[in-house]
Scaffold this motif. Structure first.
Motif, PDB file in Angstrom:
ATOM      1  N   SER A 160       6.173  -6.512 -19.225  1.00 25.24           N
ATOM      2  CA  SER A 160       7.247  -6.582 -18.290  1.00 25.24           C
ATOM      3  C   SER A 160       6.957  -7.455 -16.925  1.00 25.24           C
ATOM      4  N   GLU A 161       8.211  -8.025 -16.376  1.00 19.48           N
ATOM      5  CA  GLU A 161       8.024  -8.541 -14.902  1.00 19.48           C
ATOM      6  C   GLU A 161       7.767  -7.360 -13.971  1.00 19.48           C
ATOM      7  N   GLY A 162       7.898  -6.071 -14.179  1.00 26.34           N
ATOM      8  CA  GLY A 162       7.502  -5.065 -13.412  1.00 26.34           C
ATOM      9  C   GLY A 162       6.085  -4.781 -13.524  1.00 26.34           C
ATOM     10  N   TYR A 163       5.382  -5.189 -14.477  1.00 28.52           N
ATOM     11  CA  TYR A 163       3.839  -5.106 -14.577  1.00 28.52           C
ATOM     12  C   TYR A 163       3.313  -6.166 -13.801  1.00 28.52           C
ATOM     13  N   ARG A 164       3.528  -7.210 -13.743  1.00 29.74           N
ATOM     14  CA  ARG A 164       3.312  -8.360 -12.948  1.00 29.74           C
ATOM     15  C   ARG A 164       3.338  -8.051 -11.484  1.00 29.74           C
ATOM     16  N   SER A 165       4.588  -7.585 -11.177  1.00 34.55           N
ATOM     17  CA  SER A 165       4.824  -6.992  -9.793  1.00 34.55           C
ATOM     18  C   SER A 165       3.774  -6.250  -9.221  1.00 34.55           C
ATOM     19  N   HIS A 166       3.669  -5.220 -10.005  1.00 33.66           N
ATOM     20  CA  HIS A 166       2.967  -3.907  -9.620  1.00 33.66           C
ATOM     21  C   HIS A 166       1.536  -4.228  -9.691  1.00 33.66           C
ATOM     22  N   LEU A 167       0.925  -4.935 -10.488  1.00 33.42           N
ATOM     23  CA  LEU A 167      -0.492  -5.391 -10.393  1.00 33.42           C
ATOM     24  C   LEU A 167      -0.628  -6.159  -9.094  1.00 33.42           C
ATOM     25  N   PHE A 168       0.205  -7.098  -8.937  1.00 32.63           N
ATOM     26  CA  PHE A 168       0.089  -7.824  -7.889  1.00 32.63           C
ATOM     27  C   PHE A 168      -0.170  -6.888  -6.392  1.00 32.63           C
ATOM     28  N   GLY A 492      19.112  -1.391 -10.087  1.00 32.18           N
ATOM     29  CA  GLY A 492      18.671  -1.195 -11.594  1.00 32.18           C
ATOM     30  C   GLY A 492      17.611  -2.088 -11.914  1.00 32.18           C
ATOM     31  N   ALA A 493      17.695  -2.458 -13.337  1.00 35.13           N
ATOM     32  CA  ALA A 493      16.610  -3.344 -13.757  1.00 35.13           C
ATOM     33  C   ALA A 493      16.697  -4.920 -13.365  1.00 35.13           C
ATOM     34  N   ASP A 494      17.797  -5.020 -12.805  1.00 32.43           N
ATOM     35  CA  ASP A 494      17.829  -6.507 -11.934  1.00 32.43           C
ATOM     36  C   ASP A 494      16.929  -6.515 -10.796  1.00 32.43           C
ATOM     37  N   VAL A 495      16.604  -5.764 -10.317  1.00 34.81           N
ATOM     38  CA  VAL A 495      15.664  -6.019  -9.168  1.00 34.81           C
ATOM     39  C   VAL A 495      14.505  -6.814  -9.658  1.00 34.81           C
ATOM     40  N   ASP A 496      14.177  -6.829 -10.794  1.00 34.26           N
ATOM     41  CA  ASP A 496      13.055  -8.005 -11.244  1.00 34.26           C
ATOM     42  C   ASP A 496      13.308  -9.332 -11.106  1.00 34.26           C
ATOM     43  N   LYS A 497      14.678  -9.599 -11.135  1.00 34.36           N
ATOM     44  CA  LYS A 497      15.121 -10.789 -11.362  1.00 34.36           C
ATOM     45  C   LYS A 497      14.514 -11.949 -10.000  1.00 34.36           C
ATOM     46  N   PHE A 498      14.627 -11.452  -8.972  1.00 37.35           N
ATOM     47  CA  PHE A 498      14.239 -12.372  -7.722  1.00 37.35           C
ATOM     48  C   PHE A 498      12.779 -12.479  -7.704  1.00 37.35           C
ATOM     49  N   LYS A 499      12.337 -13.853  -7.761  1.00 39.82           N
ATOM     50  CA  LYS A 499      10.878 -14.168  -7.331  1.00 39.82           C
ATOM     51  C   LYS A 499      10.975 -15.175  -6.294  1.00 39.82           C
ATOM     52  N   GLN A 556      32.011 -13.510  -4.190  1.00 34.70           N
ATOM     53  CA  GLN A 556      31.102 -14.087  -5.278  1.00 34.70           C
ATOM     54  C   GLN A 556      29.989 -13.186  -5.613  1.00 34.70           C
ATOM     55  N   GLU A 557      29.677 -13.172  -6.910  1.00 35.83           N
ATOM     56  CA  GLU A 557      28.919 -12.592  -7.421  1.00 35.83           C
ATOM     57  C   GLU A 557      27.469 -12.821  -7.084  1.00 35.83           C
ATOM     58  N   GLU A 558      26.513 -11.992  -6.821  1.00 39.12           N
ATOM     59  CA  GLU A 558      25.179 -12.224  -6.574  1.00 39.12           C
ATOM     60  C   GLU A 558      24.312 -12.994  -7.655  1.00 39.12           C
ATOM     61  N   ASP A 559      23.808 -14.271  -7.480  1.00 37.58           N
ATOM     62  CA  ASP A 559      22.918 -14.528  -8.305  1.00 37.58           C
ATOM     63  C   ASP A 559      21.287 -14.027  -7.889  1.00 37.58           C
ATOM     64  N   LEU A 560      21.247 -13.044  -8.472  1.00 35.61           N
ATOM     65  CA  LEU A 560      19.746 -12.331  -8.099  1.00 35.61           C
ATOM     66  C   LEU A 560      18.383 -13.198  -8.369  1.00 35.61           C
ATOM     67  N   THR A 561      18.670 -14.013  -9.263  1.00 36.35           N
ATOM     68  CA  THR A 561      17.466 -15.016  -9.461  1.00 36.35           C
ATOM     69  C   THR A 561      17.132 -16.102  -8.154  1.00 36.35           C
ATOM     70  N   LEU A 562      18.155 -16.323  -7.295  1.00 31.12           N
ATOM     71  CA  LEU A 562      18.461 -17.201  -6.391  1.00 31.12           C
ATOM     72  C   LEU A 562      17.984 -16.279  -5.080  1.00 31.12           C
ATOM     73  N   ALA A 563      18.636 -15.212  -4.845  1.00 29.90           N
ATOM     74  CA  ALA A 563      18.532 -14.535  -3.562  1.00 29.90           C
ATOM     75  C   ALA A 563      18.457 -12.942  -3.903  1.00 29.90           C
ATOM     76  N   PRO A 564      17.720 -12.086  -3.441  1.00 23.10           N
ATOM     77  CA  PRO A 564      17.913 -10.815  -3.574  1.00 23.10           C
ATOM     78  C   PRO A 564      19.056 -10.116  -3.026  1.00 23.10           C
ATOM     79  N   PRO A 565      19.643  -8.947  -3.699  1.00 20.98           N
ATOM     80  CA  PRO A 565      20.623  -8.256  -3.129  1.00 20.98           C
ATOM     81  C   PRO A 565      20.311  -7.593  -1.575  1.00 20.98           C
ATOM     82  N   VAL A 566      21.385  -7.735  -0.661  1.00 15.67           N
ATOM     83  CA  VAL A 566      21.118  -7.160   0.889  1.00 15.67           C
ATOM     84  C   VAL A 566      21.893  -6.010   0.965  1.00 15.67           C
ATOM     85  N   ARG A 567      21.572  -4.682   1.351  1.00 16.93           N
ATOM     86  CA  ARG A 567      22.367  -3.619   1.673  1.00 16.93           C
ATOM     87  C   ARG A 567      22.303  -3.111   2.803  1.00 16.93           C
ATOM     88  N   ASN A 568      22.947  -3.047   3.949  1.00 14.68           N
ATOM     89  CA  ASN A 568      22.784  -2.475   5.189  1.00 14.68           C
ATOM     90  C   ASN A 568      21.578  -3.146   5.946  1.00 14.68           C
TER      91      ASN A 568
END
Length: 691
Positions: A160-168, A492-499, A556-568
């Motif tokens: 998974s993408e999560g594995y790569r992120s976590h090991l980094f 949710g799982a979309d958190v792994d989309k942005f690089k 507009q719907e956020e494209d999480l591959t281009l920019a991560p979501p921002v809240r507060n």
């Protein structure tokens, strides 16, 4: 998995090393009267899975067993962890379990019971993917009735993408990986390491690349390791030896080590392998054309622009180069009789007293070409026959998922026999070599052991009492695990989309031609363009907050591959994609993310600011908002009971106990809001700990 139909008793009972003695073994008979002593691991899709004493798992067609054993297979309760994904993996995991159990038995201790599915799925997500599972991921696992589901989820997470992120995140702390060092941005170094993890490059090859890399940082991210300590050969060597081969040498930099088998002369002999390596500015890149560049800079007029131009040239000159001469000398205050102050140092590799074969030294030839010294050192250090290299990374990966190393601290392996289980430590090193330094496959073996899948030890570990691994230890999430879990609750799982991929963009913007072929006007134009591009990197790489706000305001719907979501104001990207390290008051730093000045310095200690952050911080508020995924999912449920169950699954990967359900439903009936309930669950000890 290959089906074995023709098993002979002789081959089936071959045992390598230790044998497990805590399982239930019975004699199985096939339709032709042949016998096999094994434990019953389960039955699935018409096949029976039997594990012999050496750990190997055989798959037999049910109809090939005797009538009595066919009936037994349909009624027996499976032993152990169910069905493994392949027989060799099961055997490798079983051998580790045997060594752990031998250590426990010697100390008259017993292993912990096996963890429940709910405990296991949350733990394995945190340990391999770096965040808690979503409600849907937890339910999918819990409701899966197959006996191979644990092995399957391990395999899925390792890919998974999560594995790569976590090991980094782990290696970023170990390697002191920071956005800014030497007055330059090390984005290319970060992207290079992420690429190594994504491609599953063997650990020995990754380290070899760091040791031997040359050229500009902007062109070759692997140079970032040596350039992190530009101009400080001795400090870099000390970190190299402790990080990669567990050699406790820091004292030997100034004097003979009082407690370890290291002398100051030996330290300098090792440092001499880098004596021809230049890391403090690239001589060839700037050299002859520097006078002309000074004129170009002066022509910019504005002093601020001139200073920015000088910074830009410094970034372009940051490189690793080898000269033809090893210039390392003994220090002026050297006081031992085996050399004189100021003597030139001849490179020589260290040996350990328990290194009997010296295989790591074969093929390392003395060279007359000093520019090849680094490659010699790297070949020696990363060799499969080096008695410490494989052991160090194996011990580190064990600690990564069990919470504590077989030998502590992980930076000191001068005496492996001082570990809590020397046989286990040596076996783990051999496994790392057998798997050819494939970290993904090594972690796969560890996570498939009974030892890993047992309940966590929750009592406080006594000082000076060896921990013999009846199971993993209960431990607080790392800062990155906690942050990424918060982001998972909201996105949710979309958190792994942005690089981020900042390295390529940064290098392209900063690079100028210093070869001397370009005219002054061309160089001036390059400098002006690069200075204009520098502004986007002033705050860590653009401003995704403003972009996200504009899109949300416009519907507009956020494209999480281009920019991560921002809240507060919180950028909800994985910790690996945020500034390295984050600013001081960010959630990550408050929860122990290191400042990346000292290797392996992340803290998992609790503090009052952390409690206040959980109770009143922005992360807590974002999780409880109406647009948070965890709240939206719970609110969509039809009854208060289902809403509470949804929240418990999201936060804890389990359903609430009857009293918890009753109290929460009563609270909702008495005016408690969904936000209030998320606040309560977020502030429990259960949420922040890896159980």
């Amino acid at each position: 998995m290959k089906t074995r139909l023709c098993l002979t008793l002789a081959c089936a009972l071959l045992v390598t090393g230790l044998q497990a003695d805590n399982e239930v073994y019975r004699t199985w008979t096939d339709s032709q009267g042949r016998k096999l002593e094994a434990t019953f691991r389960g039955i699935e899709n018409g096949n029976v899975f039997l594990q012999v004493r050496n750990g190997y798992v055989y798959r037999l067609s049910l109809d090939k067993l005797s009538a009595a054993d066919q009936q037994a297979a349909k009624t027996l309760k499976p032993e152990g962890l169910g069905i493994p994904s392949d027989p060799n993996l099961a055997q490798a995991a079983a051998q580790i379990d045997m060594l752990v159990e031998a250590g426990l038995k010697k100390a008259e201790l017993k292993p912990n019971p096996l963890a429940s599915d709910e405990q296991f799925v949350r733990r394995v997500f945190l340990d391999l993917a770096g965040h808690i599972p979503t409600r849907e991921e937890a339910l999918e696992f819990i409701n899966d009735t197959s006996l191979s589901k644990r092995a399957k989820v391990i395999d899925r997470l390792l890919n998974s993408e999560g594995y790569r992120s976590h090991l980094f995140n782990y290696f970023a702390d170990m390697l002191r990986m920071a956005d800014v060092a030497q007055k330059a941005r090390f984005y290319t170094y970060q992207d290079w390491l992420k690429g190594q993890i994504a491609e599953n490059v063997p650990w020995n090859k990754t380290v070899y690349s760091m040791m031997t890399a040359d050229g500009k940082l902007l062109d070759n991210g692997a140079t970032g390791y040596l350039l992190r300590d530009a101009g400080m050969r001795l400090d870099n060597l000390s970190l190299t030896l402790s990080t990669f081969i567990g050699a406790n040498v820091s004292c030997a930099q100034c004097h003979d080590h009082p407690f370890a088998d290291w002398t100051q002369r030996q330290f300098y002999e090792m440092a001499a392998f880098f004596g021809a390596t230049e890391t403090y500015g690239a001589k060839g890149n700037a050299g002859g054309g520097m006078q002309g560049l000074r004129k170009v800079i002066a022509s910019l007029g504005d002093k601020k622009l001139q200073q920015q131009a000088k910074n830009l040239l410094r970034v372009n000159a940051l490189a690793v180069e080898d000269s033809s001469t090893n210039d390392l000398k003994m220090p002026d205050d050297y006081k031992y009789p085996d050399a004189k102050p100021g003597d030139l140092v001849t490179p020589k590799l260290i040996t350990w007293s328990d290194d009997k074969t010296k295989k790591a030294y074969q093929g390392v030839q003395t060279t007359k070409h000093d520019e090849q010294l680094r490659a010699q050192f790297a070949k020696w250090m990363t060799s499969p026959d080096n008695p410490r290299f494989a052991m160090t990374i194996a011990n580190r990966m064990w600690k990564h998922i069990f919470g504590i190393g077989v030998k502590e601290p992980v930076t000191d392996l001068d005496d492996p026999n001082a570990s809590v289980n020397p046989a286990l430590l040596h076996h783990l090193a051999n496994e790392m070599v057998r798997l050819k330094f494939d970290l993904k496959q090594f972690l796969r073996v560890l996570c498939n052991t009974d030892t890993y899948q047992r309940e966590a030890t929750s009592h406080e570990l006594a000082d000076n009492t060896p921990y013999l691994f009846p199971g993993p230890i209960l431990r607080r999430m790392t800062a990155e695990q906690a942050w990424d879990s918060c982001a998972t609750l909201v996105v949710g799982a979309d958190v792994d989309k942005f690089k981020g991929h900042r390295g390529e963009t940064y290098a392209k913007a900063m690079k100028i031609d210093l070869s001397g072929d370009a005219s002054p006007d061309v160089v001036k134009g390059q400098i002006e363009n690069a200075i204009a591009s520098m502004r986007q990197f002033g705050g860590g790489g653009g401003n995704p907050k403003n972009n996200a706000k504009k899109k949300r305001a416009m519907g507009q719907e956020e494209d999480l591959t281009l920019a991560p979501p921002v809240r507060n104001g919180l950028v909800l990207a994985r910790a690996s994609e945020l500034p390295q390290p984050e600013k001081d008051q960010h959630f990550l730093r408050m929860f122990g993310q290191s400042d990346r000045q000292i290797a392996d310095s992340e803290s998992e200690e609790g503090s009052i600011p952390q409690v206040l952050m959980l109770m009143n911080g922005e992360a807590q508020r974002v999780i409880g908002q109406d647009d948070s995924l965890v709240v939206k999912t719970a609110s969509a449920q039809k009854t208060p009971e289902q809403q509470v169950e949804s929240l418990y699954l999201s936060f804890f990967s389990r359903k609430p106990k009857p009293d918890e359900l009753g109290n929460a439903v009563a609270g909702l009936g008495n005016g408690m809001t969904m936000r209030d309930l998320t606040w309560v669950l977020f502030n429990t000890r259960e949420f922040i700990f890896v159980e």
